[in-house]
Design a protein around this motif. Structure first.
Motif, short mmCIF file in Angstrom:
data_model
loop_
_atom_site.label_atom_id
_atom_site.label_comp_id
_atom_site.label_asym_id
_atom_site.label_seq_id
_atom_site.Cartn_x
_atom_site.Cartn_y
_atom_site.Cartn_z
N GLU A 36 12.24 51.87 26.52
CA GLU A 36 12.61 50.47 26.78
C GLU A 36 12.96 49.75 25.47
N LYS A 37 12.25 50.11 24.40
CA LYS A 37 12.52 49.47 23.11
C LYS A 37 13.97 49.67 22.68
N TRP A 38 14.54 50.80 23.10
CA TRP A 38 15.92 51.12 22.69
C TRP A 38 16.97 50.57 23.65
N LEU A 39 16.56 50.22 24.86
CA LEU A 39 17.55 49.85 25.88
C LEU A 39 18.48 48.70 25.47
N PRO A 40 17.97 47.67 24.80
CA PRO A 40 18.89 46.60 24.42
C PRO A 40 20.02 47.09 23.51
N ARG A 41 19.81 48.23 22.85
CA ARG A 41 20.83 48.76 21.94
C ARG A 41 21.78 49.73 22.66
N LEU A 42 21.50 50.05 23.90
CA LEU A 42 22.31 51.07 24.57
C LEU A 42 23.32 50.45 25.55
N HIS A 43 24.52 51.02 25.57
CA HIS A 43 25.57 50.52 26.47
C HIS A 43 25.53 51.22 27.84
N SER A 44 25.03 52.44 27.87
CA SER A 44 24.85 53.12 29.15
C SER A 44 23.80 54.21 28.98
N VAL A 45 23.23 54.63 30.10
CA VAL A 45 22.27 55.74 30.04
C VAL A 45 22.64 56.81 31.07
N ALA A 66 16.23 49.86 32.94
CA ALA A 66 17.68 49.78 32.66
C ALA A 66 18.36 48.88 33.69
N LYS A 67 17.87 48.93 34.94
CA LYS A 67 18.44 48.09 36.00
C LYS A 67 18.25 46.61 35.67
N VAL A 68 17.06 46.28 35.19
CA VAL A 68 16.78 44.89 34.87
C VAL A 68 17.77 44.38 33.81
N LYS A 69 18.18 45.26 32.93
CA LYS A 69 19.09 44.86 31.84
C LYS A 69 20.56 45.02 32.23
N PRO A 101 24.78 50.24 32.80
CA PRO A 101 25.32 51.29 33.68
C PRO A 101 24.46 52.55 33.57
N ILE A 102 24.16 53.12 34.74
CA ILE A 102 23.28 54.31 34.78
C ILE A 102 24.01 55.45 35.48
N VAL A 103 24.21 56.55 34.76
CA VAL A 103 24.77 57.75 35.37
C VAL A 103 23.58 58.64 35.73
N ILE A 104 23.53 59.11 36.97
CA ILE A 104 22.41 59.96 37.36
C ILE A 104 22.93 61.34 37.73
N ASP A 105 22.36 62.36 37.08
CA ASP A 105 22.83 63.73 37.26
C ASP A 105 21.62 64.66 37.40
N GLN A 124 19.11 52.53 45.01
CA GLN A 124 19.85 51.91 46.11
C GLN A 124 20.23 50.47 45.77
N ASN A 125 21.47 50.12 46.07
CA ASN A 125 22.01 48.77 45.86
C ASN A 125 22.16 48.37 44.41
N TYR A 126 22.04 49.29 43.48
CA TYR A 126 22.31 48.92 42.09
C TYR A 126 23.81 49.17 41.83
N PRO A 127 24.59 48.12 41.62
CA PRO A 127 26.04 48.29 41.58
C PRO A 127 26.54 49.05 40.35
N ARG A 128 25.69 49.17 39.34
CA ARG A 128 26.14 49.87 38.14
C ARG A 128 25.60 51.30 38.06
N ALA A 129 25.35 51.87 39.22
CA ALA A 129 24.88 53.26 39.25
C ALA A 129 26.04 54.19 39.59
N ILE A 130 26.07 55.33 38.93
CA ILE A 130 27.05 56.37 39.26
C ILE A 130 26.27 57.68 39.42
N LEU A 131 26.38 58.27 40.59
CA LEU A 131 25.68 59.54 40.86
C LEU A 131 26.69 60.69 40.78
#
Ligand SMILES: NC(=O)C1=CN([C@@H]2O[C@H](COP(=O)(O)OP(=O)(O)OC[C@H]3O[C@@H](n4cnc5c(N)ncnc54)[C@H](OP(=O)(O)O)[C@@H]3O)[C@@H](O)[C@H]2O)[C@@H](O)CC1
Ligand SMILES: Nc1ncnc2c1ncn2[C@@H]1O[C@H](COP(=O)(O)OP(=O)(O)OP(=O)(O)O)[C@@H](O)[C@H]1O
Length: 406
Positions: free
Chosen positions: A198-207, A230-233, A236-240, A255-262
């Motif tokens: 979480e400490k790093w999340l503000p520095r990340l553009h996507s995970v 990451a959702k709170v921030k 964009p989250i790619v899940i693989d 579910q319902n997170y618009p910035r998720a890509i599976l």
């Protein structure tokens, strides 16, 4: 004798230059014609995208049963409501094939391809390190060190500036030893893993969550915690890979997170589908299944990998059948998810003008699929059956240039 030789060679030289001049002129004419065609295509872009109408079925067939699922989930960019553009249109299928052996290339796909080009940030001297992307990969355990490496190095080679890997302690040294370019955090099996990431999340553009994560309960629980943060921030989250295992057990996590890509492969897709729809996948209705799964998950973007990559946000289906190869070595999906991490950030950053109002994640996914397949194609041409994911990674630069920068 010497004089005759000199005269002959001057004559030959002159002929050569004349021929070369002619060749260059022909080449120039060809390029001009190509540029004119490209320019024309660009002009038609807006009209054509608005006019795409290859309807496969009535939209109502795929509407989520619960109307509340359809609200509040289309804010990809800060001031961007994609839904307002598409509520009146039926589901659309757009297909592109680069294969020389196939004939079903559809013009509209050229437009999506052009949109991928539009989202690529220019290389200028005015930027500082990090601006073109800081990507986080969550995965890497004792068994699997290759997968997070493939994803993280692919992100860098596509054009991200910094790539972080959050993995277990015993995987970290191994992953570092593959590449000095990666920043590796040995935190994933610590009790305070979520807090550390979480400490790093503000520095990340996507995970990108899942490559080589494994399926140990403690690691899955930590991945879940990281997704929540990451959702709170709004990242964009790619899940693989094993990230999708987690989602199949607990779909509400995404579910319902618009910035998720599976990005499921065939097996992962079946698992998700059965978990959500309580039915087996209907192999005669691939597009319908994809649309239904995306909708059941609240219109998250899904990239169903396979012989043809199918991409959907529950409203449209894009088909990427760019020529790859028949070689199925492990790690190709990792290259895709790492690339997608970067492109998703770029697409979001570019804004609706650059994506012509299209869902930015569809554009990003189409770019990542085309790129992965092009790398596969190039590497296979060089290595044949001995091709591995590392050979594909070596091709990223040339493949990217060929597809998006020439
Ligand atoms: N070098 C490394 O470190 C790499 C590590 N990796 C990491 O490995 C972890 C597990 O990932 P995974 O994909 O092996 O797990 P999972 O989804 O359970 O598949 C298991 C079974 O499903 C089947 N199956 C798979 N694909 C299918 C298809 N397209 N179509 C049909 N069936 C298909 C197949 O069944 P089989 O054919 O063997 O009967 C297979 O045995 C994950 O963390 C990942 O990131 C990889 O990234 C590679 C490089
Ligand atoms: N049958 C196929 N024909 C052509 N290309 C394919 C085929 N199957 C997969 N691919 C290519 O490989 C990519 C990754 O798909 P794959 O099913 O191997 O994912 P994966 O199992 O998640 O990969 P990984 O080994 O990294 O875990 C696809 O996006 C596509 O480019």
């Amino acid at each position: 004798m010497m004089e005759r030789f000199l005269l002959q060679s001057m004559d030959t030289e002159e002929k050569f230059y004349k021929y070369e001049e002619q060749r260059l002129k022909t080449e120039e004419n060809r390029r001009e014609a190509e540029h004119a065609r490209e320019f024309q295509m660009l002009q038609m872009l807006g009209q054509m995208l608005a006019g795409i109408s290859s309807t496969v079925s009535q939209r109502s067939q795929y509407m989520p049963s619960n109307p509340s699922q359809r609200s509040n989930h289309r804010s990809y960019g800060d001031n961007f409501n994609y839904n307002s553009m598409t509520t009146l249109s039926p589901p659309i299928v757009i297909e592109r094939s680069f294969s020389m052996h196939k004939t079903h290339s559809i013009k509209e796909m050229e437009n999506i391809f052009q949109l991928v080009r539009n989202i690529i940030p220019p290389l200028t001297a005015k930027k500082h390190k990090g601006q073109d992307g800081r990507i986080g990969i969550v995965g890497g355990c004792q068994e699997y060190t290759g997968a997070p490496y493939f994803a993280a190095i692919s992100a860098l080679k596509v054009g991200a500036d910094l790539s972080h890997v959050f993995c277990t302690k015993d995987a970290a040294g191994v992953i570092k030893s593959y590449s000095p370019e990666l920043i590796v955090h040995p935190v994933l099996d610590r009790p305070d893993a979520v807090h550390e990431v979480e400490k790093w999340l503000p520095r990340l553009h996507s995970v990108v969550i899942g490559p080589g994560l494994g399926r140990e309960d403690v690691l899955l629980a930590n991945a879940k915690g990281i997704i929540e943060k990451a959702k709170v921030k709004g990242i964009p989250i790619v899940i693989d890979a094993d990230g999708l295992w987690l989602i199949a057990q607990q779909p509400s996590v995404i579910q319902n997170y618009p910035r998720a890509i599976l990005t499921p492969n065939a097996m992962e897709f079946s698992r998700l589908y059965e978990a959500m729809l309580r039915d087996p996948v209907d192999s005669n209705d691939q597009h319908g299944c994809l649309l239904r799964l995306s909708q059941a998950l609240g219109n998250v973007t899904i990239v169903q990998k396979g012989e043809r990559d199918l991409i959907s946000d529950g409203e449209k289906v894009l088909v990427c059948s760019h020529e790859g190869s028949s070689r199925r070595c492990g790690g190709q999906g990792d290259l895709l998810s790492g690339s997608l991490g970067v492109l998703a950030h770029w697409a979001l950053l570019a804004g609706p003008e650059k994506t012509n109002g299209q869902n930015p994640f569809l554009v990003a996914a189409f770019g990542a699929c085309s790129l992965t397949r092009q790398c596969n194609h190039q590497a296979f041409q060089k290595c044949g059956r001995s091709m591995t994911a590392s050979d594909m990674i070596l091709e990223i630069g040339a493949a990217f240039n060929k597809l998006f920068e020439t």
